[in-house]
Design a protein around this motif. Sequence first.
Motif, PDB file in Angstrom:
ATOM      1  N   SER A  50       0.848  -1.201   0.000  1.00 25.31           N
ATOM      2  CA  SER A  50       0.000   0.000   0.000  1.00 25.31           C
ATOM      3  C   SER A  50       0.876   1.241   0.000  1.00 25.31           C
ATOM      4  O   SER A  50       2.022   1.196   0.449  1.00 25.31           O
ATOM      5  CB  SER A  50      -0.870   0.034   1.262  1.00 25.31           C
ATOM      6  N   PHE A  51       0.319   2.331  -0.488  1.00 18.99           N
ATOM      7  CA  PHE A  51       0.994   3.629  -0.408  1.00 18.99           C
ATOM      8  C   PHE A  51       0.049   4.616   0.268  1.00 18.99           C
ATOM      9  O   PHE A  51      -1.169   4.458   0.200  1.00 18.99           O
ATOM     10  CB  PHE A  51       1.325   4.169  -1.811  1.00 18.99           C
ATOM     11  N   ILE A  52       0.625   5.632   0.878  1.00 17.33           N
ATOM     12  CA  ILE A  52      -0.179   6.721   1.426  1.00 17.33           C
ATOM     13  C   ILE A  52      -0.255   7.798   0.338  1.00 17.33           C
ATOM     14  O   ILE A  52       0.784   8.241  -0.154  1.00 17.33           O
ATOM     15  CB  ILE A  52       0.492   7.329   2.690  1.00 17.33           C
ATOM     16  N   ASP A  53      -1.469   8.175  -0.070  1.00 12.54           N
ATOM     17  CA  ASP A  53      -1.579   9.167  -1.155  1.00 12.54           C
ATOM     18  C   ASP A  53      -1.520  10.607  -0.616  1.00 12.54           C
ATOM     19  O   ASP A  53      -1.344  10.818   0.583  1.00 12.54           O
ATOM     20  CB  ASP A  53      -2.825   8.922  -2.012  1.00 12.54           C
ATOM     21  N   GLY A  55      -1.068  -4.497 -18.119  1.00 11.93           N
ATOM     22  CA  GLY A  55      -2.178  -3.986 -17.320  1.00 11.93           C
ATOM     23  C   GLY A  55      -2.242  -2.485 -17.485  1.00 11.93           C
ATOM     24  O   GLY A  55      -1.249  -1.864 -17.872  1.00 11.93           O
ATOM     25  N   PRO A  56      -3.410  -1.892 -17.196  1.00 10.85           N
ATOM     26  CA  PRO A  56      -3.548  -0.449 -17.374  1.00 10.85           C
ATOM     27  C   PRO A  56      -2.573   0.315 -16.484  1.00 10.85           C
ATOM     28  O   PRO A  56      -2.132  -0.215 -15.468  1.00 10.85           O
ATOM     29  CB  PRO A  56      -4.987  -0.158 -16.937  1.00 10.85           C
ATOM     30  N   SER A  57      -2.294   1.543 -16.865  1.00 10.31           N
ATOM     31  CA  SER A  57      -1.373   2.347 -16.085  1.00 10.31           C
ATOM     32  C   SER A  57      -1.925   2.531 -14.669  1.00 10.31           C
ATOM     33  O   SER A  57      -3.120   2.686 -14.463  1.00 10.31           O
ATOM     34  CB  SER A  57      -1.157   3.664 -16.833  1.00 10.31           C
ATOM     35  N   GLY A  58      -1.055   2.456 -13.701  1.00 12.45           N
ATOM     36  CA  GLY A  58      -1.464   2.615 -12.307  1.00 12.45           C
ATOM     37  C   GLY A  58      -1.856   1.317 -11.623  1.00 12.45           C
ATOM     38  O   GLY A  58      -2.237   1.315 -10.456  1.00 12.45           O
ATOM     39  N   CYS A  59      -1.746   0.177 -12.324  1.00 14.03           N
ATOM     40  CA  CYS A  59      -2.181  -1.082 -11.704  1.00 14.03           C
ATOM     41  C   CYS A  59      -1.093  -1.716 -10.841  1.00 14.03           C
ATOM     42  O   CYS A  59      -1.309  -2.768 -10.256  1.00 14.03           O
ATOM     43  CB  CYS A  59      -2.694  -2.069 -12.753  1.00 14.03           C
ATOM     44  N   GLY A  60       0.067  -1.087 -10.770  1.00 20.07           N
ATOM     45  CA  GLY A  60       1.092  -1.591  -9.851  1.00 20.07           C
ATOM     46  C   GLY A  60       2.207  -2.390 -10.500  1.00 20.07           C
ATOM     47  O   GLY A  60       2.991  -3.031  -9.807  1.00 20.07           O
ATOM     48  N   LYS A  61       2.307  -2.309 -11.842  1.00 22.15           N
ATOM     49  CA  LYS A  61       3.338  -3.072 -12.551  1.00 22.15           C
ATOM     50  C   LYS A  61       4.739  -2.650 -12.102  1.00 22.15           C
ATOM     51  O   LYS A  61       5.569  -3.487 -11.760  1.00 22.15           O
ATOM     52  CB  LYS A  61       3.209  -2.873 -14.069  1.00 22.15           C
ATOM     53  N   SER A  62       4.974  -1.338 -12.138  1.00 27.14           N
ATOM     54  CA  SER A  62       6.310  -0.849 -11.759  1.00 27.14           C
ATOM     55  C   SER A  62       6.592  -1.151 -10.298  1.00 27.14           C
ATOM     56  O   SER A  62       7.715  -1.517  -9.941  1.00 27.14           O
ATOM     57  CB  SER A  62       6.431   0.657 -11.990  1.00 27.14           C
ATOM     58  N   THR A  63       5.573  -1.014  -9.461  1.00 28.92           N
ATOM     59  CA  THR A  63       5.769  -1.294  -8.034  1.00 28.92           C
ATOM     60  C   THR A  63       6.240  -2.730  -7.837  1.00 28.92           C
ATOM     61  O   THR A  63       7.174  -2.980  -7.075  1.00 28.92           O
ATOM     62  CB  THR A  63       4.455  -1.040  -7.262  1.00 28.92           C
ATOM     63  N   LEU A  64       5.626  -3.670  -8.549  1.00 22.59           N
ATOM     64  CA  LEU A  64       6.038  -5.064  -8.418  1.00 22.59           C
ATOM     65  C   LEU A  64       7.479  -5.245  -8.893  1.00 22.59           C
ATOM     66  O   LEU A  64       8.278  -5.932  -8.249  1.00 22.59           O
ATOM     67  CB  LEU A  64       5.081  -5.974  -9.209  1.00 22.59           C
ATOM     68  N   LYS A  84      -4.292   0.530  -1.326  1.00 24.05           N
ATOM     69  CA  LYS A  84      -3.634  -0.745  -1.623  1.00 24.05           C
ATOM     70  C   LYS A  84      -3.328  -0.803  -3.119  1.00 24.05           C
ATOM     71  O   LYS A  84      -4.232  -0.639  -3.944  1.00 24.05           O
ATOM     72  CB  LYS A  84      -4.537  -1.908  -1.209  1.00 24.05           C
ATOM     73  N   VAL A  85      -2.068  -0.998  -3.431  1.00 26.62           N
ATOM     74  CA  VAL A  85      -1.641  -1.015  -4.832  1.00 26.62           C
ATOM     75  C   VAL A  85      -1.489  -2.451  -5.340  1.00 26.62           C
ATOM     76  O   VAL A  85      -1.864  -2.759  -6.465  1.00 26.62           O
ATOM     77  CB  VAL A  85      -0.302  -0.239  -4.975  1.00 26.62           C
ATOM     78  N   LEU A  86      -0.962  -3.324  -4.513  1.00 26.57           N
ATOM     79  CA  LEU A  86      -0.813  -4.725  -4.910  1.00 26.57           C
ATOM     80  C   LEU A  86      -1.481  -5.611  -3.869  1.00 26.57           C
ATOM     81  O   LEU A  86      -1.304  -5.408  -2.662  1.00 26.57           O
ATOM     82  CB  LEU A  86       0.670  -5.107  -5.026  1.00 26.57           C
ATOM     83  N   LEU A 144      14.067  -2.362  -4.548  1.00 25.80           N
ATOM     84  CA  LEU A 144      14.034  -0.899  -4.392  1.00 25.80           C
ATOM     85  C   LEU A 144      12.851  -0.457  -3.531  1.00 25.80           C
ATOM     86  O   LEU A 144      12.796   0.676  -3.074  1.00 25.80           O
ATOM     87  CB  LEU A 144      13.942  -0.225  -5.775  1.00 25.80           C
ATOM     88  N   GLU A 145      11.861  -1.338  -3.365  1.00 31.67           N
ATOM     89  CA  GLU A 145      10.707  -1.084  -2.485  1.00 31.67           C
ATOM     90  C   GLU A 145      10.566  -2.273  -1.557  1.00 31.67           C
ATOM     91  O   GLU A 145      11.065  -3.353  -1.862  1.00 31.67           O
ATOM     92  CB  GLU A 145       9.415  -0.973  -3.308  1.00 31.67           C
ATOM     93  N   LYS A 146       9.859  -2.046  -0.462  1.00 30.92           N
ATOM     94  CA  LYS A 146       9.627  -3.163   0.473  1.00 30.92           C
ATOM     95  C   LYS A 146       8.137  -3.493   0.511  1.00 30.92           C
ATOM     96  O   LYS A 146       7.300  -2.596   0.544  1.00 30.92           O
ATOM     97  CB  LYS A 146      10.090  -2.765   1.873  1.00 30.92           C
TER      98      LYS A 146
HETATM   99  N1  LIG Z   1       6.267   5.858  -4.014  1.00 35.06           N
HETATM  100  C1  LIG Z   1       4.944   5.992  -4.125  1.00 35.06           C
HETATM  101  N2  LIG Z   1       4.217   6.725  -3.254  1.00 35.06           N
HETATM  102  C2  LIG Z   1       2.880   6.816  -3.352  1.00 35.06           C
HETATM  103  N3  LIG Z   1       2.152   6.233  -4.327  1.00 35.06           N
HETATM  104  C3  LIG Z   1       2.811   5.501  -5.251  1.00 35.06           C
HETATM  105  C4  LIG Z   1       4.228   5.348  -5.202  1.00 35.06           C
HETATM  106  N4  LIG Z   1       4.612   4.554  -6.244  1.00 35.06           N
HETATM  107  C5  LIG Z   1       3.472   4.246  -6.908  1.00 35.06           C
HETATM  108  N5  LIG Z   1       2.401   4.803  -6.324  1.00 35.06           N
HETATM  109  C6  LIG Z   1       0.999   4.654  -6.747  1.00 35.06           C
HETATM  110  O1  LIG Z   1       0.757   3.273  -6.877  1.00 35.06           O
HETATM  111  C7  LIG Z   1      -0.059   3.007  -8.019  1.00 35.06           C
HETATM  112  C8  LIG Z   1       0.636   2.023  -8.919  1.00 35.06           C
HETATM  113  O2  LIG Z   1       1.774   2.638  -9.502  1.00 35.06           O
HETATM  114  P1  LIG Z   1       2.745   1.918 -10.509  1.00 35.06           P
HETATM  115  O3  LIG Z   1       3.281   0.690  -9.889  1.00 35.06           O
HETATM  116  O4  LIG Z   1       3.726   2.925 -10.964  1.00 35.06           O
HETATM  117  O5  LIG Z   1       1.753   1.511 -11.686  1.00 35.06           O
HETATM  118  P2  LIG Z   1       2.053   1.091 -13.203  1.00 35.06           P
HETATM  119  O6  LIG Z   1       3.522   0.876 -13.351  1.00 35.06           O
HETATM  120  O7  LIG Z   1       1.241  -0.124 -13.429  1.00 35.06           O
HETATM  121  O8  LIG Z   1       1.569   2.217 -14.056  1.00 35.06           O
HETATM  122  C9  LIG Z   1      -0.331   4.339  -8.665  1.00 35.06           C
HETATM  123  O9  LIG Z   1      -1.590   4.769  -8.243  1.00 35.06           O
HETATM  124  C10 LIG Z   1       0.737   5.235  -8.122  1.00 35.06           C
HETATM  125  O10 LIG Z   1       0.299   6.558  -8.037  1.00 35.06           O
END
Ligand SMILES: Nc1ncnc2c1ncn2[C@@H]1O[C@H](COP(=O)(O)OP(=O)(O)O)[C@@H](O)[C@H]1O
Length: 280
Positions: free
Chosen positions: A11-14, A40-49, A21-23, A56-58
């Motif tokens: 999860s992230f704090i917006d 997956g659509p943008s914002g679905c958490g691909k980069s986060t995974l 919850k992102v993933l 780089l993230e926990k």
């Molecule tokens: N470091 C962060 N702090 C807060 N929110 C984040 C952070 N990284 C990503 N997010 C949020 O998490 C969601 C998923 O992001 P991301 O993994 O970049 O998606 P994707 O790569 O699928 O487009 C988005 O809503 C994004 O705004």
Amino acid sequence: MYLSIDGIEKSFIDDKNNKTKVLDNINIEIEKGSFVSIVGPSGCGKSTLLYLIAGLEKADRGNIQITGKKVTKPGPDRVVVFQEAGLFPWLTVMENVTYGLLLKKMPKEEAKAKALDILKMVHLSRYVDSYPHQLSGGMKQRVAIARALVMEPDILLMDEPFSALDEQTRMVLHKELLDIWRKTKVTIFFVTHNIREAVLLSERVIVFATRPGKIKEVIPVPATKDGVMPDSVTLHTEQRILAILQDEIEKVLKEEMGDDYSFKTDHLHRDDSGDMGSHI
Ligand SMILES: Nc1ncnc2c1ncn2[C@@H]1O[C@H](COP(=O)(O)OP(=O)(O)O)[C@@H](O)[C@H]1O
Ligand SMILES: [Mg+2]
């Protein structure tokens, strides 16, 4: 299993201090030497995974293990290639590619010989003395791939590496990447929002649902022995993935447009590139 992603939650704090919850409960098993894509659509958490695998993230919950060893931080076994090549503008191609090896105290001549081998693989051996500003976008991205490969990673983590390139350049890089994958046997984890790209490159496409990101379906890509797929098979797989994603794309559009939302599902035709568009 080689790379094991087990029960991941993040999860992230917006900006409004809400926890999002992102993933949610991500489980993926990846064999050594395989080529797996996530679409997956943008914002679905691909980069986060991908950042979680990179260390780089926990994660809030769950585990990522490589050959049974838990990922806790970045390591030389995993290298990331981003959409932007991120080269040092004041260094030549050769200097950019040898940079990491020299940091590891490899003797200069050895580093250069190694870099040249890899630069040949991406067809850039004529440009060793050029600076990044003298290169096209595709060439810069090749340097970024060479810089990653020269470190001999076990896993190449690629986050939309070709998204900023034109279609022709992208096609050439697809072929080069497949050649590299076959030659080096590196495991590739490839994030894209381009369905066609995922189908053309990988053995397995993991389709993500969004908000929170979770696995919607895993689609195996049929393969022939020579690696060349008839267009009809590729197209069929692409259409199958697009159909799975349609609800997710709708969901994003509805949330982003609010009352302005007036699209119907059948307005979402795929374009020729299989791209879902830059904002979705
Ligand atoms: N470091 C962060 N702090 C807060 N929110 C984040 C952070 N990284 C990503 N997010 C949020 O998490 C969601 C998923 O992001 P991301 O993994 O970049 O998606 P994707 O790569 O699928 O487009 C988005 O809503 C994004 O705004
Ligand atoms: Mg991303």
